[in-house]
Design an enzyme around this catalytic site. Structure first.
Site, PDB file in Angstrom:
ATOM      1  N   ASP A 100       0.885  -1.168   0.000  1.00 27.09           N
ATOM      2  CA  ASP A 100       0.000   0.000   0.000  1.00 27.09           C
ATOM      3  C   ASP A 100       0.925   1.221   0.000  1.00 27.09           C
ATOM      4  OD1 ASP A 100      -1.687   2.087   0.545  1.00 27.09           O
ATOM      5  OD2 ASP A 100      -2.409   1.315   2.473  1.00 27.09           O
ATOM      6  N   LYS A 106       2.963  11.204  -3.309  1.00 29.05           N
ATOM      7  CA  LYS A 106       1.913  10.514  -4.068  1.00 29.05           C
ATOM      8  C   LYS A 106       0.986  11.513  -4.770  1.00 29.05           C
ATOM      9  CE  LYS A 106      -1.666   7.043  -3.262  1.00 29.05           C
ATOM     10  NZ  LYS A 106      -2.137   6.087  -2.269  1.00 29.05           N
ATOM     11  N   GLU A 126      -7.227   0.612  -4.155  1.00 32.09           N
ATOM     12  CA  GLU A 126      -7.171   0.482  -2.698  1.00 32.09           C
ATOM     13  C   GLU A 126      -8.480  -0.050  -2.095  1.00 32.09           C
ATOM     14  OE1 GLU A 126      -5.850   4.397  -1.699  1.00 32.09           O
ATOM     15  OE2 GLU A 126      -3.861   4.013  -2.535  1.00 32.09           O
ATOM     16  N   ASP A 169     -12.772   5.280   2.066  1.00 33.69           N
ATOM     17  CA  ASP A 169     -11.324   5.319   2.271  1.00 33.69           C
ATOM     18  C   ASP A 169     -10.841   6.764   2.309  1.00 33.69           C
ATOM     19  OD1 ASP A 169      -8.590   5.226   2.113  1.00 33.69           O
ATOM     20  OD2 ASP A 169      -8.503   3.823   0.443  1.00 33.69           O
TER      21      ASP A 169
END
Ligand code: AMP
Length: 581
Positions: free
Chosen positions: A8, A70, A147, A169
């Protein structure tokens, strides 16, 4: 059976997990912690530092430390650290390389393959950049999965019954919501929505604004005018934010934050919640958009799974419960669930029998620009969807188009992502010319095929129907420079990481005597250089054997497996003795 790790690669934190057999996934600790900050820096001695050590230097050396890379994946950007420029995927590759090496230490052998997760809403360029980061770190990225899908996989592993799951999420930098249906062990994503620029880091930003405003009122000083003060404040507010998840009040105390001024402030959960409520409201609107897309009513949902550290904020559960009438689940740690799901997927690919099969979808519509009618007017900017949003992956769709002019010799194929009727209102993905058409009359058919693979990567083929003349382009180069130099970049990164190891970077990484190890590495590098020089001159069999030893030697150094490095040095030396003769 080969172990394929699940990673992850998060905005704020990253995790790595494995599944060895049909049991539960294991999360591999990094420096004793299950989560590793996604932070990279160069320390004052010029050494590369990754993870907790890097995050610790964020306050003292913000200019040489980078977090939340990211958010920039897929951009043509550079970050300067210690006087060197790095692309976002190179910075991410350091994070991946660190986790890879920790996993190798943990397992006691090299690892080569990984499943990496990305937000469902990551576009083509962001997915490709993530894959490239893996390659740069020396990993073969066998699958990119979303994810929320990974979370549903991990959750499903512990449950037998069929259900409709809403995965909410909220991480450090991104928000995703997906509607996942689990039926007889098949995990199918029905719809996905999200925002790649919304997360817990934004709550920190709002809290910084809140504290800065109050501080200015009290002291007449703007904390944001001082970079060091801002960074101290940033660390302090994040701590306070986490405290407010468990307590009604949190104190922030920082002595001499600017000049002679101390920061001493109490924040109430009520005030904090009012600050972040509009952002959370936005996430709820996205939840409803996702439900609408999947054609489910809120009452049809059986479970809500929370993923991402920011879902620990009590207001998240409260708003979800108010809107959906169900209490969200907290059974698996929201920080670890995604890497666990990725590990399950990795194990499934390597042949371990797992209970679930994954069916993923594309959250985007892809199509092309053509001449057509829009609102009663002819336009050459009409968007024609080819692959529709929420199609199951992999998907291949073909549409027929026609040339516009007589004797047309070429056409420009342009690909866009989005749902707006005008192409220019959507996101441009890439284009290419197909030249040498048969100079037919206008209306000659052109077949356009769009193929989206399981990783969400797009292949476009345009073909003149009458002649078969065709061209295929993988849409992965437009936003991120030259892919062909990836191998060269991988070697540079490997050399950089090795240089760093030579310099003793990541102080805890070496377990035996430093000098011996340096000698081993220097000898390995020297032998490898000689061997690489011979590769093109020796016969196929010897070249294959040399390449294999070279690869093993690189892995052994990355894994800090000094015994193997020493053994491979001897093998290489023996081979060179006989080949150089
Ligand atoms: P992730 O990207 O999933 O690692 O989530 C990281 C985000 O979760 C960061 O913004 C953290 O500050 C936030 N976070 C972690 N723990 C908590 C907590 N207890 N309460 C609120 N936010 C948290």
């Amino acid at each position: 059976m080969e172990i394929i790790v699940g990673i992850d690669l998060g905005t704020t934190n990253s995790e790595i997990a494995i599944l060895r057999d049909e049991s539960k996934p294991e999360v591999i600790p990094v420096e004793g912690e299950m989560i590793m900050p996604s932070c990279v820096g160069i320390d004052p001695e010029g050494r590369l530092i990754v993870g907790r050590t890097a995050k610790n230097q964020m306050v003292s050396h913000p200019e040489n430390t980078v977090l939340s890379i990211k958010r920039r994946m897929g951009e043509n950007a550079t970050v300067t650290l210690g006087g060197k420029s790095f692309s976002p995927e190179e910075i991410s590759s350091f994070i991946l390389a660190r986790m890879k090496s920790e996993a190798e230490k943990y397992l006691g052998h090299p690892i080569a393959k990984a499943v990496i997760t990305v937000p469902a809403y990551f576009d083509d360029a962001q997915r490709n950049a993530t894959k490239d980061a893996g390659v740069l770190a020396g990993l073969d990225v066998v699958r990119i999965i979303n994810e929320p899908t990974a979370a549903a996989l991990a959750y499903e592993a512990g449950h037998e019954e069929n259900q409709r799951i809403l995965v909410y999420d909220l991480g450090g930098g991104t928000f995703d919501v997906s509607l996942v249906v689990v039926e007889n062990g098949i995990v199918e994503v029905k719809a996905s929505h999200g925002d790649t620029h919304l997360g817990g880091d934004d709550f920190d930003r709002l809290l910084i604004d809140y504290v800065t405003k109050r501080f200015k009122e009290q002291h007449g000083v703007d904390l944001k005018s001082d970079l060091r003060a801002t960074n101290r404040l940033w660390v302090a507010v994040e701590k306070a934010k986490c405290t407010l998840s468990d307590r009604p009040f949190a104190g922030i105390r920082e002595e001499f934050i600017v000049g002679n001024h101390h920061l001493d402030m109490e924040i109430s959960r009520d005030d904090y919640e009012e600050t972040i409520r509009p952002m959370l409201r936005k996430t709820m609107d996205t939840v409803h958009a996702c439900l609408t897309d999947s054609l489910f009513l809120p009452k049809a949902i059986d479970k809500i799974i929370l993923v991402g550290g920011a879902t620990r904020t009590p207001l998240v559960s409260q708003m979800l419960q108010e809107d959906m009438g169900i209490e969200p689940h907290h059974e698996i740690s929201p920080d670890l669930i995604v890497s666990m799901g990725a590990a399950i997927q990795g194990a499934a690919i390597s042949g371990v029998k797992t209970k679930s099969i994954l069916v993923d979808i594309t959250p985007y519509t892809f199509g092309t620009r053509a001449v057509g009618e829009h609102e009663g007017m002819m336009t050459d900017d009409m968007f024609v969807p080819v692959i529709k949003r929420n199609s199951s992956l992999p998907v291949s769709k073909e549409e027929l188009f026609y040339t516009y002019h007589d004797n047309q010799e070429k056409i420009l194929v342009e690909i866009f992502q989005g749902d707006d009727p005008l192409a220019s209102d959507n996101i441009f993905i890439g284009d290419f010319w197909i030249k040498g058409l048969s100079k037919a009359r206008a209306g000659s058919p052109i077949l356009l095929n769009l193929e989206l693979d399981i990783n969400g990567i797009l292949k476009v083929t345009a073909k003149e129907k009458t002649t078969g003349l065709s061209k295929t382009v993988t849409m992965d180069t437009t936003k991120k420079g030259n892919v062909s130099n990836l191998e060269e970049r991988r070697r540079n990164i490997a050399a950089f990481l090795e240089e760093d190891e030579d310099a003793g970077g990541e102080a805890d990484a070496f377990s035996s005597d430093i000098e011996d190890k340096q000698n081993l590495i220097v000898r390995a590098k020297g032998l490898r250089k000689r061997a690489e020089g011979l590769l093109s001159t020796v016969n196929e069999e010897d070249a294959a054997e040399l390449s294999s030893i070279l690869e093993q030697s690189r892995h052994a150094i990355a894994a800090q497996d000094w015994e193997t490095v020493a053994r491979l040095n001897e093998s290489l030396s023996d081979m060179l003795f006989y080949l150089e003769d």
